[in-house]
Design an enzyme around this catalytic site. Sequence first.
Site, PDB file in Angstrom:
ATOM      1  N   GLU A   1       0.818  -1.207   0.000  1.00 56.86           N
ATOM      2  CA  GLU A   1       0.000   0.000   0.000  1.00 56.86           C
ATOM      3  C   GLU A   1       0.857   1.265   0.000  1.00 56.86           C
ATOM      4  OE1 GLU A   1      -4.196  -1.436   1.807  1.00 56.86           O
ATOM      5  OE2 GLU A   1      -2.754  -0.786   3.304  1.00 56.86           O
TER       6      GLU A   1
ATOM      7  N   CYS B   1       3.378   8.570   1.224  1.00 59.25           N
ATOM      8  CA  CYS B   1       3.849   7.633   2.246  1.00 59.25           C
ATOM      9  C   CYS B   1       4.143   6.304   1.550  1.00 59.25           C
ATOM     10  CB  CYS B   1       2.767   7.491   3.321  1.00 59.25           C
ATOM     11  SG  CYS B   1       3.216   6.350   4.624  1.00 59.25           S
TER      12      CYS B   1
ATOM     13  N   CYS C   1       6.165  -6.692   7.700  1.00 55.67           N
ATOM     14  CA  CYS C   1       7.191  -6.159   8.598  1.00 55.67           C
ATOM     15  C   CYS C   1       7.564  -7.248   9.590  1.00 55.67           C
ATOM     16  CB  CYS C   1       6.647  -4.936   9.348  1.00 55.67           C
ATOM     17  SG  CYS C   1       7.900  -4.048  10.301  1.00 55.67           S
TER      18      CYS C   1
ATOM     19  N   CYS D   1       5.642  -4.631  16.358  1.00 56.15           N
ATOM     20  CA  CYS D   1       5.236  -3.630  17.350  1.00 56.15           C
ATOM     21  C   CYS D   1       3.789  -3.936  17.732  1.00 56.15           C
ATOM     22  CB  CYS D   1       5.362  -2.218  16.787  1.00 56.15           C
ATOM     23  SG  CYS D   1       7.069  -1.798  16.357  1.00 56.15           S
TER      24      CYS D   1
ATOM     25  N   CYS E   1       0.615  -2.085  15.981  1.00 60.57           N
ATOM     26  CA  CYS E   1       0.642  -1.826  14.536  1.00 60.57           C
ATOM     27  C   CYS E   1      -0.019  -2.961  13.761  1.00 60.57           C
ATOM     28  CB  CYS E   1       2.086  -1.655  14.078  1.00 60.57           C
ATOM     29  SG  CYS E   1       2.220  -1.312  12.314  1.00 60.57           S
TER      30      CYS E   1
ATOM     31  N   GLY F   1       6.553  -1.766   6.610  1.00 55.21           N
ATOM     32  CA  GLY F   1       7.924  -2.251   6.704  1.00 55.21           C
ATOM     33  C   GLY F   1       8.857  -1.356   7.500  1.00 55.21           C
ATOM     34  N   GLU F   2      10.033  -1.900   7.815  1.00 56.47           N
ATOM     35  CA  GLU F   2      11.075  -1.143   8.515  1.00 56.47           C
ATOM     36  C   GLU F   2      12.159  -0.822   7.479  1.00 56.47           C
ATOM     37  OE1 GLU F   2      11.974   0.462  11.344  1.00 56.47           O
ATOM     38  OE2 GLU F   2      13.806   0.735  10.207  1.00 56.47           O
TER      39      GLU F   2
ATOM     40  N   SER G   1      11.463   6.948   8.483  1.00 54.28           N
ATOM     41  CA  SER G   1      11.032   6.647   9.843  1.00 54.28           C
ATOM     42  C   SER G   1      11.485   5.242  10.222  1.00 54.28           C
ATOM     43  CB  SER G   1       9.506   6.738   9.932  1.00 54.28           C
ATOM     44  OG  SER G   1       9.081   6.412  11.239  1.00 54.28           O
TER      45      SER G   1
ATOM     46  N   SER H   1      10.446   6.127  15.829  1.00 52.64           N
ATOM     47  CA  SER H   1       9.231   5.720  16.535  1.00 52.64           C
ATOM     48  C   SER H   1       9.582   5.411  17.980  1.00 52.64           C
ATOM     49  CB  SER H   1       8.635   4.484  15.846  1.00 52.64           C
ATOM     50  OG  SER H   1       8.229   4.823  14.539  1.00 52.64           O
ATOM     51  N   LEU H   2       9.402   6.392  18.844  1.00 51.34           N
ATOM     52  CA  LEU H   2       9.826   6.228  20.242  1.00 51.34           C
ATOM     53  C   LEU H   2       8.708   5.582  21.074  1.00 51.34           C
ATOM     54  CD1 LEU H   2      12.269   6.790  22.062  1.00 51.34           C
ATOM     55  CD2 LEU H   2      11.263   9.021  22.593  1.00 51.34           C
ATOM     56  N   HIS H   3       7.582   6.230  21.162  1.00 56.77           N
ATOM     57  CA  HIS H   3       6.348   5.691  21.745  1.00 56.77           C
ATOM     58  C   HIS H   3       6.356   5.440  23.250  1.00 56.77           C
ATOM     59  CE1 HIS H   3       5.115   5.438  17.659  1.00 56.77           C
ATOM     60  NE2 HIS H   3       5.743   4.329  17.356  1.00 56.77           N
TER      61      HIS H   3
ATOM     62  N   ASN I   1      -4.502   4.688  15.837  1.00 59.98           N
ATOM     63  CA  ASN I   1      -5.507   4.278  14.850  1.00 59.98           C
ATOM     64  C   ASN I   1      -5.858   2.820  15.074  1.00 59.98           C
ATOM     65  OD1 ASN I   1      -5.640   6.744  13.282  1.00 59.98           O
ATOM     66  ND2 ASN I   1      -3.529   6.269  12.736  1.00 59.98           N
TER      67      ASN I   1
ATOM     68  N   CYS J   1      -1.717   5.896   9.839  1.00 58.70           N
ATOM     69  CA  CYS J   1      -0.516   5.235  10.365  1.00 58.70           C
ATOM     70  C   CYS J   1      -0.880   3.909  11.010  1.00 58.70           C
ATOM     71  CB  CYS J   1       0.133   6.070  11.450  1.00 58.70           C
ATOM     72  SG  CYS J   1       0.448   7.746  10.998  1.00 58.70           S
TER      73      CYS J   1
END
Length: 366
Positions: free
Chosen positions: A95, A108, A115, A119, A122, A168-169, A200, A222-224, A298, A341
Amino acid sequence: MTPTPRQNLLDLDRVGLEAFFTALGEKPFRATQLMKWVYGHGVADFAAMTNISKGLQARLQELAEIRLPEVAADQASDDGSRKWLFRLADGNSIETVFIPEADRGTLCVSSQVGCMLNCSFCSTARQGFNRNLESGEIIAQLWMAARLLGQRADSERVISNVVMMGMGEPLLNYDNVVRAMRLMLDDFGYGLSKRRITLSTAGVVPMIRRLREDCDVSLAVSLHAPNDALRSELVPLNRKYPIRELLDTCREYVGEGRRRVTFEYVMLAGVNDTDRHARELVECLAGVPAKINLIPFNPFPQTCYTRSSNNRIHRFFEILNQAGIVTITRRTRGDDIDAACGQLAGEFHDRTRRRAHSRPAEVTPP
Ligand code: SAH
């Protein structure tokens, strides 16, 4: 005899294309000629490249191709965002999302089919992992979006910014991502400046160091969570590269200049969104040139998390702001088409059999 596969020219950056043409006995300037057609004018048919001789056109047709995905779905959100599902040559789908704003148009882009990072909040993680994207499959997302959005060479760019924030990373597909970003930056490619490309990452420390040397685009992390215990729960990669090491690397990445690292922080009700977490985050980022991007969570089917209330997000924002940290709350865009996201899923066969697990598995990056 099986025919040799044709070279996908989208897999080659300028240096690679020059080598390709030199090997055909052609002059290296053919590379920029071709790039102007492909990336500048959006032309994928060699026969339409009028300043290339008929003889060379025929050889290109025989030996090479501009391999583009098929549009498997094209959805428009009420807020103007667009999401495409692109089907790749091997049947996997990925996507790509376009987000128009008053002063920019951001694409994006995905870097992997699925991935591996798992996480906990996600939805891409839920889908498992299939493979890395080739660099041509990464740049083709720009090519297709530009074409589908009607971008023309002689008018203002519709796509002014790129974020490597899709599925993906990106730093676990390092070489292909860097090669694709070189084409985004190239004057004969998409001519974007480094400021307008943001990569990112969940925090693959050694690769952040390499990126600084190879292609130092804007960095988002991506700290979170403001401490290792909580972060390891949300982003399992933290067990390998804990916060202190990650933040030291971020500081090195931007160096002494005016640049900042953007820290993404997903707002999960009751998990990481209290006043105490906000204050801990301020302490944790002391001395790091940082911007914070608060992302309202989300939701997706079967998640155990819920989005923090607007009041909570506002209060969290205020604490960071009062501490002098530049903070923005990301507006949720495209959520009516699951383009926000963490909602990108694609369609593919999960080689990691992630869907068979009910609990997040240990992280196993290569
Ligand atoms: N692997 C990279 C690229 C993904 S970028 C990375 O981790 O940075 C996508 C961004 O959306 C990341 O900051 C990710 O943590 C965040 N995200 C993932 N799932 C989300 C969700 N359900 N709601 C909001 N943000 C989410």
